[in-house]
Design an enzyme around this catalytic site. Structure first.
Site, PDB file in Angstrom:
ATOM      1  N   THR A 123      30.335  49.718  40.192  1.00 33.83           N
ATOM      2  CA  THR A 123      31.644  50.269  40.500  1.00 33.83           C
ATOM      3  C   THR A 123      31.539  51.395  41.531  1.00 33.83           C
ATOM      4  O   THR A 123      32.294  51.444  42.505  1.00 33.83           O
ATOM      5  CB  THR A 123      32.322  50.782  39.218  1.00 33.83           C
ATOM      6  OG1 THR A 123      32.469  49.689  38.303  1.00 33.83           O
ATOM      7  CG2 THR A 123      33.701  51.350  39.517  1.00 33.83           C
ATOM      8  N   TYR A 146      40.146  39.131  37.365  1.00 36.51           N
ATOM      9  CA  TYR A 146      41.465  38.654  37.785  1.00 36.51           C
ATOM     10  C   TYR A 146      41.969  37.558  36.860  1.00 36.51           C
ATOM     11  O   TYR A 146      42.950  37.747  36.163  1.00 36.51           O
ATOM     12  CB  TYR A 146      41.489  38.194  39.254  1.00 36.51           C
ATOM     13  CG  TYR A 146      42.912  37.921  39.727  1.00 36.51           C
ATOM     14  CD1 TYR A 146      43.731  38.965  40.121  1.00 36.51           C
ATOM     15  CD2 TYR A 146      43.429  36.647  39.741  1.00 36.51           C
ATOM     16  CE1 TYR A 146      45.052  38.738  40.516  1.00 36.51           C
ATOM     17  CE2 TYR A 146      44.737  36.404  40.135  1.00 36.51           C
ATOM     18  CZ  TYR A 146      45.547  37.454  40.514  1.00 36.51           C
ATOM     19  OH  TYR A 146      46.847  37.225  40.895  1.00 36.51           O
ATOM     20  N   TYR A 157      27.404  42.901  32.567  1.00 41.37           N
ATOM     21  CA  TYR A 157      28.148  44.138  32.818  1.00 41.37           C
ATOM     22  C   TYR A 157      29.527  43.957  32.198  1.00 41.37           C
ATOM     23  O   TYR A 157      30.347  43.181  32.688  1.00 41.37           O
ATOM     24  CB  TYR A 157      28.216  44.383  34.325  1.00 41.37           C
ATOM     25  CG  TYR A 157      28.945  45.636  34.771  1.00 41.37           C
ATOM     26  CD1 TYR A 157      29.429  46.595  33.887  1.00 41.37           C
ATOM     27  CD2 TYR A 157      29.137  45.869  36.129  1.00 41.37           C
ATOM     28  CE1 TYR A 157      30.079  47.721  34.322  1.00 41.37           C
ATOM     29  CE2 TYR A 157      29.797  46.999  36.592  1.00 41.37           C
ATOM     30  CZ  TYR A 157      30.268  47.919  35.683  1.00 41.37           C
ATOM     31  OH  TYR A 157      30.923  49.038  36.129  1.00 41.37           O
ATOM     32  N   LYS A 199      25.138  46.112  29.962  1.00 43.14           N
ATOM     33  CA  LYS A 199      25.658  47.425  30.300  1.00 43.14           C
ATOM     34  C   LYS A 199      27.107  47.467  29.846  1.00 43.14           C
ATOM     35  O   LYS A 199      27.928  46.661  30.295  1.00 43.14           O
ATOM     36  CB  LYS A 199      25.561  47.674  31.805  1.00 43.14           C
ATOM     37  CG  LYS A 199      26.086  49.058  32.196  1.00 43.14           C
ATOM     38  CD  LYS A 199      27.088  48.985  33.313  1.00 43.14           C
ATOM     39  CE  LYS A 199      27.704  50.363  33.510  1.00 43.14           C
ATOM     40  NZ  LYS A 199      28.738  50.366  34.560  1.00 43.14           N
TER      41      LYS A 199
END
Length: 302
Positions: free
Chosen positions: A55, A117, A143, A171
């Site tokens: 990110t 999305y 993730y 994570k």
């Protein structure tokens, strides 16, 4: 102190502080050399691995070619700790291609965010990770960040994903502590990384072996100290350092989204410049920048 052990399914024994390193820009053009210099900075600060194109790496704002240039630059620069590029994309096809490139470039493992999305059911999530793991010979880490992707993994889906050969860990940035605690309890064979600066100490307490910290992008020594204090059994000191991390996190959280890390880096006396963010993201305005500088000086960090 909880026993923060690494799972048997993880050949890298991933542990410690693994910052989600930034992508540097020069007037919005990707700067691979400065991106690699930032990765070197956190490693020299004691970090145990690097995670480019997370990110903080603004991966969703980059083209495929730009992402590959960042991976290649960081892999070429860092050889003392694992390099774990983010390879996730909305489609499985693109995620697999990104993973294949990262592995061929020499990455030690890959971190794949859940597709975003479109809503994802359990069967699609399991198939997605199976195809990534089947495509590469390096460890694959999930993730999990449902506030950003819109797709939360059920514990039953994680159970199936954990059985895929090549999946080594997860994570978690869900901030759902009960979910994470149950995941760790059910899958001691995996490595788990706490993915929020608000939950570094608590993550270690429930069994995470590592910390993916945005604060460590700017002040790696602070988060490494927290991790090492915890490992040494100095829980009171680790909690005090977590309190400092809260203060830094709050200071960097003012202004526009994602502005804090790069603005704070610009306040340190570094021999590289990561530039601004790619639009529509932006650095802090001058008032917020001055307030951030004041807060960091008050904390004794500048």
């Amino acid at each position: 102190m909880a026993d923060s052990t690494t799972g048997s399914a993880d050949p890298l024994s991933l542990h410690g502080v693994v910052p989600p390193t930034v992508t540097a820009f020069d007037d919005e053009a990707v700067d691979p050399e400065a991106s690699a210099a930032h990765a070197r900075f956190v490693v020299e600060g004691g970090c145990h691995g690097v995670f480019p194109l997370g990110t903080n790496g603004e991966f969703v704002l980059l083209t495929t070619e730009e992402r590959r240039r960042v991976v290649e630059a960081v892999v070429d620069e860092i050889d003392s700790v694992p390099v774990l590029p983010g390879v996730g994309a909305p489609s499985t096809r693109e995620s697999v291609a990104n993973a294949e490139h990262a592995a061929e470039a020499g990455a030690d493992g890959v971190i794949a965010v859940t597709p975003y999305y479109y809503p994802l059911d359990d069967a699609a999530a399991v198939d997605h990770y199976r195809r990534i793991a089947d495509a590469v010979d390096v460890p694959v880490y999930v993730y999990h960040i449902p506030p950003r992707t819109g797709n939360a993994l059920s514990l039953s889906a994680l159970g199936e994903i954990a059985e895929i050969e090549g999946v080594a860990g997860l994570k978690d940035s869900s901030k759902d502590v009960p979910w994470l605690a149950q995941a760790i309890d059910r899958h001691p064979e995996l490595s788990f990384l706490a993915g929020s600066d608000s939950l570094l100490f608590p993550g270690l307490e429930i069994g995470c072996s590592g910390l993916v910290s945005a604060v460590a992008n700017v002040f790696p020594e602070l988060v490494v100290d927290l991790y090492e204090a915890y490992q040494a059994g100095e829980e009171d000191r680790a909690q005090e350092l977590q309190s400092t991390v809260y203060d830094v996190r709050d200071a960097m959280g003012r202004g526009s989204y994602m502005a804090g890390v790069k603005t704070a880096l610009s306040l340190r006396d570094l021999d590289f410049d990561v530039g601004g963010l790619r639009r529509p993201l932006r650095r802090m305005d001058e008032r917020d920048r001055q307030a951030l500088e004041g807060d960091l000086r008050d904390l004794g960090l500048l």
